[in-house]
Structures are given as C-alpha cells and as structure tokens.
Scaffold this active site. Structure first.
Site, PDB file in Angstrom:
ATOM      1  N   THR A  96       0.879  -1.177   0.000  1.00  0.00           N
ATOM      2  CA  THR A  96       0.000   0.000   0.000  1.00  0.00           C
ATOM      3  C   THR A  96       0.909   1.217   0.000  1.00  0.00           C
ATOM      4  O   THR A  96       1.609   1.482   0.983  1.00  0.00           O
ATOM      5  CB  THR A  96      -0.900   0.034   1.254  1.00  0.00           C
ATOM      6  N   LYS A 171      -7.404   1.739  -3.288  1.00  0.00           N
ATOM      7  CA  LYS A 171      -7.100   1.361  -1.890  1.00  0.00           C
ATOM      8  C   LYS A 171      -7.307   2.572  -0.967  1.00  0.00           C
ATOM      9  O   LYS A 171      -7.760   2.435   0.177  1.00  0.00           O
ATOM     10  CB  LYS A 171      -5.657   0.836  -1.809  1.00  0.00           C
ATOM     11  N   LYS A 239      -0.059   5.346   8.255  1.00  0.00           N
ATOM     12  CA  LYS A 239       0.725   5.442   7.009  1.00  0.00           C
ATOM     13  C   LYS A 239      -0.237   5.579   5.825  1.00  0.00           C
ATOM     14  O   LYS A 239      -0.078   6.438   4.970  1.00  0.00           O
ATOM     15  CB  LYS A 239       1.584   4.173   6.881  1.00  0.00           C
TER      16      LYS A 239
HETATM   17  N1  LIG Z   1      -0.973  -6.562   7.551  1.00  0.00           N
HETATM   18  C1  LIG Z   1      -2.124  -6.291   6.978  1.00  0.00           C
HETATM   19  O1  LIG Z   1      -3.208  -6.649   7.502  1.00  0.00           O
HETATM   20  C2  LIG Z   1      -2.180  -5.564   5.654  1.00  0.00           C
HETATM   21  C3  LIG Z   1      -3.401  -5.526   4.958  1.00  0.00           C
HETATM   22  C4  LIG Z   1      -3.447  -4.864   3.724  1.00  0.00           C
HETATM   23  C5  LIG Z   1      -2.318  -4.228   3.236  1.00  0.00           C
HETATM   24  N2  LIG Z   1      -1.137  -4.267   3.941  1.00  0.00           N
HETATM   25  C6  LIG Z   1       0.037  -3.572   3.374  1.00  0.00           C
HETATM   26  O2  LIG Z   1       0.942  -4.559   2.883  1.00  0.00           O
HETATM   27  C7  LIG Z   1       2.286  -4.091   3.056  1.00  0.00           C
HETATM   28  C8  LIG Z   1       3.063  -5.115   3.890  1.00  0.00           C
HETATM   29  O3  LIG Z   1       2.408  -5.296   5.137  1.00  0.00           O
HETATM   30  P1  LIG Z   1       2.856  -6.442   6.163  1.00  0.00           P
HETATM   31  O4  LIG Z   1       1.805  -6.471   7.223  1.00  0.00           O
HETATM   32  O5  LIG Z   1       3.211  -7.678   5.422  1.00  0.00           O
HETATM   33  O6  LIG Z   1       4.187  -5.759   6.760  1.00  0.00           O
HETATM   34  P2  LIG Z   1       5.413  -6.461   7.515  1.00  0.00           P
HETATM   35  O7  LIG Z   1       5.005  -7.711   8.182  1.00  0.00           O
HETATM   36  O8  LIG Z   1       6.058  -5.386   8.325  1.00  0.00           O
HETATM   37  O9  LIG Z   1       6.402  -6.860   6.317  1.00  0.00           O
HETATM   38  C9  LIG Z   1       7.061  -5.897   5.551  1.00  0.00           C
HETATM   39  C10 LIG Z   1       8.031  -6.617   4.624  1.00  0.00           C
HETATM   40  O10 LIG Z   1       8.707  -5.664   3.810  1.00  0.00           O
HETATM   41  C11 LIG Z   1      10.113  -5.817   3.991  1.00  0.00           C
HETATM   42  N3  LIG Z   1      10.739  -4.487   3.857  1.00  0.00           N
HETATM   43  C12 LIG Z   1      10.305  -3.334   4.403  1.00  0.00           C
HETATM   44  N4  LIG Z   1      11.103  -2.322   4.042  1.00  0.00           N
HETATM   45  C13 LIG Z   1      12.065  -2.844   3.262  1.00  0.00           C
HETATM   46  C14 LIG Z   1      13.172  -2.291   2.592  1.00  0.00           C
HETATM   47  N5  LIG Z   1      13.449  -0.970   2.637  1.00  0.00           N
HETATM   48  N6  LIG Z   1      13.972  -3.122   1.888  1.00  0.00           N
HETATM   49  C15 LIG Z   1      13.695  -4.445   1.824  1.00  0.00           C
HETATM   50  N7  LIG Z   1      12.652  -5.021   2.440  1.00  0.00           N
HETATM   51  C16 LIG Z   1      11.844  -4.234   3.150  1.00  0.00           C
HETATM   52  C17 LIG Z   1      10.268  -6.409   5.360  1.00  0.00           C
HETATM   53  O11 LIG Z   1      11.523  -7.032   5.488  1.00  0.00           O
HETATM   54  P3  LIG Z   1      12.113  -7.440   6.957  1.00  0.00           P
HETATM   55  O12 LIG Z   1      11.560  -8.803   7.226  1.00  0.00           O
HETATM   56  O13 LIG Z   1      13.576  -7.427   6.784  1.00  0.00           O
HETATM   57  O14 LIG Z   1      11.624  -6.389   7.911  1.00  0.00           O
HETATM   58  C18 LIG Z   1       9.106  -7.396   5.354  1.00  0.00           C
HETATM   59  O15 LIG Z   1       9.420  -8.541   4.595  1.00  0.00           O
HETATM   60  C19 LIG Z   1       2.184  -2.701   3.709  1.00  0.00           C
HETATM   61  O16 LIG Z   1       2.245  -1.717   2.715  1.00  0.00           O
HETATM   62  C20 LIG Z   1       0.818  -2.728   4.370  1.00  0.00           C
HETATM   63  O17 LIG Z   1       0.254  -1.438   4.508  1.00  0.00           O
HETATM   64  C21 LIG Z   1      -1.059  -4.931   5.136  1.00  0.00           C
END
Ligand SMILES: NC(=O)c1ccc[n+]([C@@H]2O[C@H](COP(=O)([O-])OP(=O)(O)OC[C@H]3O[C@@H](n4cnc5c(N)ncnc54)[C@H](OP(=O)(O)O)[C@@H]3O)[C@@H](O)[C@H]2O)c1
Length: 288
Positions: A96, A171, A239
C-alpha cells in the site's frame, strides 16, 4: 511459471506460499534473511540475497513491502528488482503506497520494457493466509493479462481499475471509508454502554439492519471487550491515511472526517497502541 516474491512479511509470506503450493517455481528475497530461510524450508524453491538476483529470469516478480521509500529501495537501484528483470517481464507491487510512487516505478519499468502493476490488497492477514484477498490493480492491460491468473492464487477478486496508480487510488477509497466507519462504530458502541443498554444485544439487533458492516460483524464484540491485540495495526493505518490526505490535498478533495480520525489514531499511538488493531478508536472514548 518462474516467479519471484520480494518481502516475506505478514502478508508476503503466505501470499508467496500460495504461489508455491500452486506449483510455480518461486524464488524469494527478504531483507532479514532468516524469514526467507524459513520460507524455503516450508515451501521449497530458492532464496537470493538481493531483489535483483531473485528477480533474474522470472516472468513475474511480486513484491509486498512497507511504504513508498521501501518500494523505491526494492524496485529500483543497482540491486533492485528492475535491474534483474528482462524485457517482457512484469513487476507487481502489492504494497500500500502512493499513486505517485506507482507512476514513478511504472515509468522506470517501461524504460526497460518491463510491465508494472500497482496492486494493493485488502483482506488482512487472514485474507492472505486463506487466499481470499481483494486485489485492486492499476497499469496496462497486457501486463494485467499476464499477472491476473497468477494473482488469483491468493486473490478472490482481482480487478484492473485503470492506468498506473489506479490500484493505489482505489485502496485509498477503501481506507477513507474505513476511517469514518470505525469511528462511527466506536461512538455508537460507547454510547450504548454509557446509556446502560446491553451493548452486545444492541449489536445483534442492529446487525440485521441498515447499519450493518464488516466492521460491525467482526469487530463490535472485541471493541466492547477492549481487545485490540490482533488485526490491522494503527501504525499501518496512519501510514495509509497520510497517503490519502496528501492525495486529497493535491486533488482538492475534502476529507474532513478522515483528517479528524487520523488525529484520533495519533492519540491511540500516544497511548502505546501503535500495534493495536484499527478498532482501538473506542479506547479513547471508553477510557478518556
Ligand atoms: N498486515 C495487513 O493486515 C495488511 C493488509 C493490507 C495491506 N497491507 C500492506 O501490505 C504491506 C506489507 O504489510 P505487512 O503487514 O506484510 O508488513 P510487515 O510484516 O512489516 O512486512 C514488511 C516486509 O517488507 C520488507 N521491507 C520493508 N522495508 C524494506 C526495505 N526498505 N527493503 C527491503 N525489504 C523491506 C520487510 O523485510 P524485513 O523482514 O527485513 O523487515 C518485510 O518482509 C504494507 O504496505 C501494508 O500497509 C497490510
């Protein structure tokens, strides 16, 4: 197909898992190597040390990271996905992020003959695990036709909304709706408690009428119980709302309620609720 998945977080890990379970040849990358190691142990496939290496030779590369800067870091640069991709391949971003960064990466990809789709999702962790996400897509038809059948492995609805950035704009609509809805729900439930109603009984009656919603059905009980240790984190919501508010300022679209609810979320963060579910808005009313 030969695929790559970059970013094995809460969402990416199970999404990539669905691709492997469907029989695709998946190479993964994660900044923290331990997660990629665990993923390969569970699903097979291969892991690489950079986005560019993981993306090499893949027909479609998927990514799901945090925010705009993370998208730039993983997609662009010497070690970014685009550096490893060949002409004709497609990069799909499930993060997102802003519509601006989508258009920026779309242009960079087009310059090397790579297709780019902005494809944020809704449905949360449960949707990712169960393969029932809603995927809102922006970009070009040919890239969409290539990636759509593959996204179906974790998307129950996968829709091309228009040119690059349209997935992110859709979104934003989702998050704007959520902000007002959850605050309304919090106020209604808190009111029910304060006036001495059996609030759970009130919810039961109301849930059959015009105020029915996914939030009412799935969050009212936990809101009344003061349980927020699950779900979609307040930090992520802020965010997303900052992206909505910036886009609205540029387009002169008024978002008065969204702006106010964003301030309420800031107060939830100040109470230590950064990782609480978005339904924690009721905490401010229940414990002022
Ligand atoms: N969680 C939800 O319910 C949900 C629902 C809809 C949409 N989203 C969206 O989906 C996205 C991911 O969410 P999530 O919940 O999966 O987050 P998360 O668990 O924090 O995972 C983020 C991932 O991105 C990687 N990452 C972040 N910054 C990076 C960088 N600069 N370089 C390389 N890798 C990087 C992290 O690596 P590391 O493992 O090394 O930290 C991790 O693998 C976000 O944009 C969020 O808003 C989430």
């Amino acid at each position: 197909m030969k695929l790559a998945f970059l970013g094995l977080g809460v969402m990416g890990y199970p999404m990539a898992g669905h691709l492997a379970k469907a029989g695709h040849d998946v190479t993964v990358y994660n900044r923290t190597a331990a997660k990629a190691e665990a993923w390969v142990k569970e699903h097979g496939g291969a892991r690489r040390a950079s986005p560019a290496e993981a993306a090499e030779g893949a027909a479609i590369v998927f990514m799901c990271v945090g925010n705009d800067d993370d998208v730039r870091a993983v997609a662009a640069g010497d070690k970014g996905a685009l550096a490893g991709m060949r002409s004709g391949a497609v990069l799909v971003d499930h993060t997102t992020a802003s519509a601006e960064v989508a258009r920026e990466v779309h242009a960079a990809a087009a310059a090397t003959g790579v297709g780019f789709l902005d494809a944020p999702v809704s449905g949360g962790q449960a949707g990712a695990v169960n393969g029932r996400l809603t995927v809102m897509v922006g970009g070009d038809e040919p890239a969409f036709r290539t990636a759509e059948p593959v996204m179906r492995h974790y998307g129950q609805a996968v829709t091309l909304m228009g040119p690059s950035g349209s997935g992110q704009l859709t979104k934003m609509v989702n998050q704007i709706l959520l902000a007002g809805l959850i605050q309304g729900l919090a106020e209604g439930l808190n009111f029910a408690v304060r006036v001495g109603l059996d609030a759970k009984k009130a919810v039961e009656v109301i849930s059959k009428g015009a105020a029915q919603s996914w939030q009412l059905e799935n969050r009212a009980a936990t809101m009344l119980d003061g349980k927020f240790d699950f779900g979609f984190a307040v930090d992520w919501m802020r965010k997303d709302l900052s992206i909505c508010l910036a886009e609205a300022r540029r387009r002169k679209a008024a978002l008065p309620v969204t702006a106010l609810v964003d301030q309420f979320y800031e107060r939830v963060q100040e109470r230590g609720g950064s990782r609480w579910d978005t339904s924690a808005l009721i905490h401010l009313l229940a414990k002022p």
